[in-house]
Design a protein around this motif. Structure first.
Motif, PDB file in Angstrom:
ATOM      1  N   LYS A  29      13.176   3.068   6.683  1.00  0.00           N
ATOM      2  CA  LYS A  29      13.572   1.948   6.870  1.00  0.00           C
ATOM      3  C   LYS A  29      12.620   0.668   6.879  1.00  0.00           C
ATOM      4  O   LYS A  29      12.819  -0.437   6.421  1.00  0.00           O
ATOM      5  CB  LYS A  29      13.890   1.902   8.597  1.00  0.00           C
ATOM      6  N   VAL A  30      11.493   1.204   6.703  1.00  0.00           N
ATOM      7  CA  VAL A  30      10.385   0.281   6.366  1.00  0.00           C
ATOM      8  C   VAL A  30      10.639  -0.315   4.835  1.00  0.00           C
ATOM      9  O   VAL A  30      10.124  -1.301   4.568  1.00  0.00           O
ATOM     10  CB  VAL A  30       8.936   0.778   6.675  1.00  0.00           C
ATOM     11  N   PHE A  31      10.932   0.786   4.234  1.00  0.00           N
ATOM     12  CA  PHE A  31      11.139   0.543   2.805  1.00  0.00           C
ATOM     13  C   PHE A  31      12.220  -0.527   2.545  1.00  0.00           C
ATOM     14  O   PHE A  31      12.348  -1.060   1.507  1.00  0.00           O
ATOM     15  CB  PHE A  31      11.592   1.634   2.073  1.00  0.00           C
ATOM     16  N   LEU A  37       3.461  -5.464  -0.666  1.00  0.00           N
ATOM     17  CA  LEU A  37       3.273  -4.066  -0.905  1.00  0.00           C
ATOM     18  C   LEU A  37       2.009  -3.951   0.385  1.00  0.00           C
ATOM     19  O   LEU A  37       2.292  -2.713   0.946  1.00  0.00           O
ATOM     20  CB  LEU A  37       2.742  -3.787  -1.919  1.00  0.00           C
ATOM     21  N   PRO A  38       0.949  -4.670   0.418  1.00  0.00           N
ATOM     22  CA  PRO A  38      -0.026  -4.280   1.393  1.00  0.00           C
ATOM     23  C   PRO A  38       0.634  -4.412   2.752  1.00  0.00           C
ATOM     24  O   PRO A  38       0.117  -3.294   3.620  1.00  0.00           O
ATOM     25  CB  PRO A  38      -0.905  -5.624   1.303  1.00  0.00           C
ATOM     26  N   GLU A  39       1.699  -5.111   3.200  1.00  0.00           N
ATOM     27  CA  GLU A  39       2.252  -5.109   4.670  1.00  0.00           C
ATOM     28  C   GLU A  39       2.977  -3.824   4.782  1.00  0.00           C
ATOM     29  O   GLU A  39       2.899  -3.128   5.911  1.00  0.00           O
ATOM     30  CB  GLU A  39       3.027  -6.289   4.820  1.00  0.00           C
ATOM     31  N   LEU A  40       3.458  -3.361   3.651  1.00  0.00           N
ATOM     32  CA  LEU A  40       4.430  -2.280   3.857  1.00  0.00           C
ATOM     33  C   LEU A  40       3.587  -0.927   3.926  1.00  0.00           C
ATOM     34  O   LEU A  40       3.891  -0.015   4.917  1.00  0.00           O
ATOM     35  CB  LEU A  40       5.167  -2.143   2.449  1.00  0.00           C
ATOM     36  N   GLU A  68      -7.246   0.187   0.239  1.00  0.00           N
ATOM     37  CA  GLU A  68      -7.213   1.378   1.401  1.00  0.00           C
ATOM     38  C   GLU A  68      -6.609   0.326   2.532  1.00  0.00           C
ATOM     39  O   GLU A  68      -6.797  -0.489   2.992  1.00  0.00           O
ATOM     40  CB  GLU A  68      -8.638   1.562   1.711  1.00  0.00           C
ATOM     41  N   PHE A  69      -5.564   1.364   3.339  1.00  0.00           N
ATOM     42  CA  PHE A  69      -4.999   0.949   4.575  1.00  0.00           C
ATOM     43  C   PHE A  69      -5.052   2.302   5.411  1.00  0.00           C
ATOM     44  O   PHE A  69      -4.560   3.197   5.111  1.00  0.00           O
ATOM     45  CB  PHE A  69      -3.359   0.980   4.033  1.00  0.00           C
ATOM     46  N   LYS A  70      -5.456   2.060   6.576  1.00  0.00           N
ATOM     47  CA  LYS A  70      -5.786   2.895   7.607  1.00  0.00           C
ATOM     48  C   LYS A  70      -5.365   2.449   8.989  1.00  0.00           C
ATOM     49  O   LYS A  70      -5.316   1.368   9.352  1.00  0.00           O
ATOM     50  CB  LYS A  70      -7.100   3.203   7.502  1.00  0.00           C
ATOM     51  N   ILE A 128       8.583   6.973  -4.987  1.00  0.00           N
ATOM     52  CA  ILE A 128       9.917   6.628  -5.476  1.00  0.00           C
ATOM     53  C   ILE A 128      10.220   5.348  -5.036  1.00  0.00           C
ATOM     54  O   ILE A 128      10.715   4.610  -5.883  1.00  0.00           O
ATOM     55  CB  ILE A 128      10.985   7.503  -4.701  1.00  0.00           C
ATOM     56  N   TYR A 129       9.574   4.855  -3.921  1.00  0.00           N
ATOM     57  CA  TYR A 129       9.803   3.326  -3.544  1.00  0.00           C
ATOM     58  C   TYR A 129       9.180   2.620  -4.619  1.00  0.00           C
ATOM     59  O   TYR A 129       9.756   1.611  -5.140  1.00  0.00           O
ATOM     60  CB  TYR A 129       9.069   3.214  -2.231  1.00  0.00           C
ATOM     61  N   MET A 130       8.002   2.900  -5.118  1.00  0.00           N
ATOM     62  CA  MET A 130       7.238   1.756  -6.126  1.00  0.00           C
ATOM     63  C   MET A 130       7.919   1.932  -7.514  1.00  0.00           C
ATOM     64  O   MET A 130       8.129   0.907  -8.250  1.00  0.00           O
ATOM     65  CB  MET A 130       5.738   2.168  -5.934  1.00  0.00           C
TER      66      MET A 130
END
Length: 538
Positions: A29-31, A37-40, A68-70, A128-130
């Motif tokens: 659902k987020v996709f 892209l950073p928010e996702l 980096e996202f954490k 797959i999303y990207m």
């Protein structure tokens, strides 16, 4: 361990699978959002910890091409699970999940095998999303993979329109409800739902449409084409248009009829064992009472007070004993139409009776609302009273009463034993030979731990200490390797209480449940295979 601490392994496994499916569904659902892209990626990383077995101790990080996202609690530890991916345009990415404290070992360190599958699936979903933003072929490949999964899945999958009509259904779904696939299309989902579950399901669908929930899972009854009911575990989510408008529902259905039957059998087993324990306790308590040096009238009143707890519905049970024109009864005793009586006659022609009544109607059993075993119990109690009254001051009274009790225990198809305060066996019935494979008489006077291998004996002693300390019974199931055989057993440890309410000894009842446990094991293995199919992203 205490019964309250025993977890049902089937429910635990299903709970973990639901969390994993929820993570996959929420990520999908987020996709669908129109985020950068950073928010996702920041939103996806927050979804990961709740899907792991110990969410409160989990932290996650996504690294993509140097970014980096954490999660807020993220820090590196030695308990790590990772999955890498590379996009078609050469960007390297990795998902890391860390446990912030040590957890029990599983398939991969502290991580489950299913969590390896889940993290791999999440990595694949990111790739797959990207990729599909760059190459249209990636989308076509994903759609083909979905079609293959849909048609060959080991679970039933169907799409249902907003009007409640089936749009599409796979072969497994049709097999579960017993319809040909062509017959299903166009039918209303209410047509196959048990009328008792229609209202509940409609409420959940409304919540989905209103956006109050994103998915729901329920256990319900569907009606097959031949009219027979089938129990299913059904997970439902709502697919929306890019604009956010509802499009159609996805139903994923698993046939759980075998599990439901196993649950009913287990419930009956626990109920039956509980009733047998109450009956044996009543017999044992009656024999303890008649050994006391008290007037007969006091002993009869004390016995009658113990009777209601031994019957199936103690809250609505009253009792009385009649002997030599005197009546000994519980405070709430009144004559009703639901009565069970056993008479006895002493050698000197004195007549007496025991009467147990229900104060309100209860479902019919073998003898009105009374069980066959309750008839055996009241007859045995009448014989105990007869023997006691015939030989009040003689040793024969105790010997005969104890023989009656032991006859009941010896007739049981369970191992029955009694442990005194020194933790030594004072009684072990002959059926124990079928469980432990050795002569039960060799164990009398020895410590109870000698019945079991060392590891099993330690668990039993821990449970025995709990019963001595709390005065509460304990039930547990275990796999035990005796010298002559290995099998699954169910054990009840029950306190036998004295006049002052304190525990004077422990009674153990051990039942052979090997056949049932192996059947449950087969069901669990089948559900594991089914859960793997559910994890394939749609």
């Amino acid at each position: 361990m205490p019964q309250s601490e025993v977890k049902d392994p089937i429910l635990h496994q299903l709970g973990e699978r639901i969390k994993e499916l929820t993570a996959l569904h929420t990520t999908a659902k987020v996709f669908q959002k129109r985020n950068t892209l950073p928010e996702l990626l920041q939103e996806v990383v927050s979804i990961i910890p709740p899907a792991w077995q110990y969410p409160e101790a989990a932290a996650a990080r996504i690294v993509l091409n140097g970014m980096e996202f954490k999660t807020n609690n993220f820090r590196e530890t030695r308990w790590k699970q990772s999955a890498s991916f590379i996009t078609t345009d050469g960007k390297n990415g990795v998902i890391d999940v860390y446990y912030l404290e040590e957890k029990p070992p599983e398939s991969e360190g502290p991580f489950l095998a299913e969590e390896r599958n889940l993290i791999n699936s999440l990595a694949e979903m990111l790739k797959i999303y990207m990729d599909k933003k760059l190459v249209e072929d990636a989308l076509l490949e994903s759609e083909e993979r979905f079609r293959t999964t849909f048609e060959h899945a080991a679970v039933g999958i169907t799409h249902v329109g907003l009007d409640g009509r089936f749009i599409r259904a796979n072969r497994k779904f049709c097999d579960i409800i017993g319809y040909d696939c062509k017959q299903v299309i166009g039918k209303q989902f209410q047509d196959i739902t048990c009328r008792y579950d229609v209202e509940t399901e409609a409420e959940y669908k409304d919540k989905l449409l209103q956006g109050r929930i994103h998915t729901y899972s329920i256990e319900k009854r569907d009606i097959r084409q031949d009219g027979t009911p089938v129990w299913v575990n059904q997970t439902v989510s709502l697919v929306r248009e890019p604009s956010g408008e509802p499009k159609y529902f996805i139903f994923v259905m698993e046939d759980i009829s075998d599990r439901k039957r196993a649950e009913q059998e287990r419930k009956k087993l626990l109920h039956d064992m509980g009733e047998r324990i109450k009956e044996l306790t009543a017999m044992y308590r009656a024999m303890e009472i008649v050994q006391q040096e008290k007037p007969v009238r006091e002993l009869l009143q004390e016995i009658v007070e113990t009777l209601p707890d031994a019957w199936q519905y103690p809250d609505v049970t009253a009792a009385r004993i009649m002997f030599e024109g005197h009546e000994y009864k519980t405070a709430d005793f009144v004559k009703t139409e639901w009565s069970q009586v056993a008479s006895f006659h002493t050698y000197d022609a004195r007549d007496g009776l025991i009467e147990v009544v229900y104060l309100e109607d209860r479902p019919p059993e073998a003898e009105g609302p009374f069980l066959t075993e309750e008839r055996d119990l009241i007859n045995s109690l009448a014989q105990i009273l007869r023997s006691f009254l015939n030989h009040k001051m003689a040793e024969d009274a105790l010997a005969e009463s104890e023989k009656l009790y032991r006859t009941l225990a010896e007739a049981a198809h369970d191992m029955v034993y009694i442990i005194d305060e020194s933790e030594r066996l004072v009684y072990l019935n002959d059926y124990a030979r079928d469980i432990i494979g050795e002569d039960p008489h060799e164990f009398i006077g020895k410590r109870a731990r000698g019945l079991y291998p060392p590891e099993t004996a330690e668990r039993h002693e821990s449970s025995e200490r709990h019963v001595w300390a709390t005065g509460e019974p304990v039930y547990f199931e275990e796999f035990t390797e005796f010298p002559s055989r290995s099998l699954w057993t169910a054990t009840w440890l029950v306190p036998v209480k004295g006049k002052n309410g304190g525990t004077t000894s422990l009674m153990g009842i051990v039942r052979d449940i090997d056949a049932r446990k192996r059947a449950e094991e087969a069901i669990v293995n089948a559900e594991k295979e089914i859960s793997k199919c559910k994890k394939t992203p749609s």
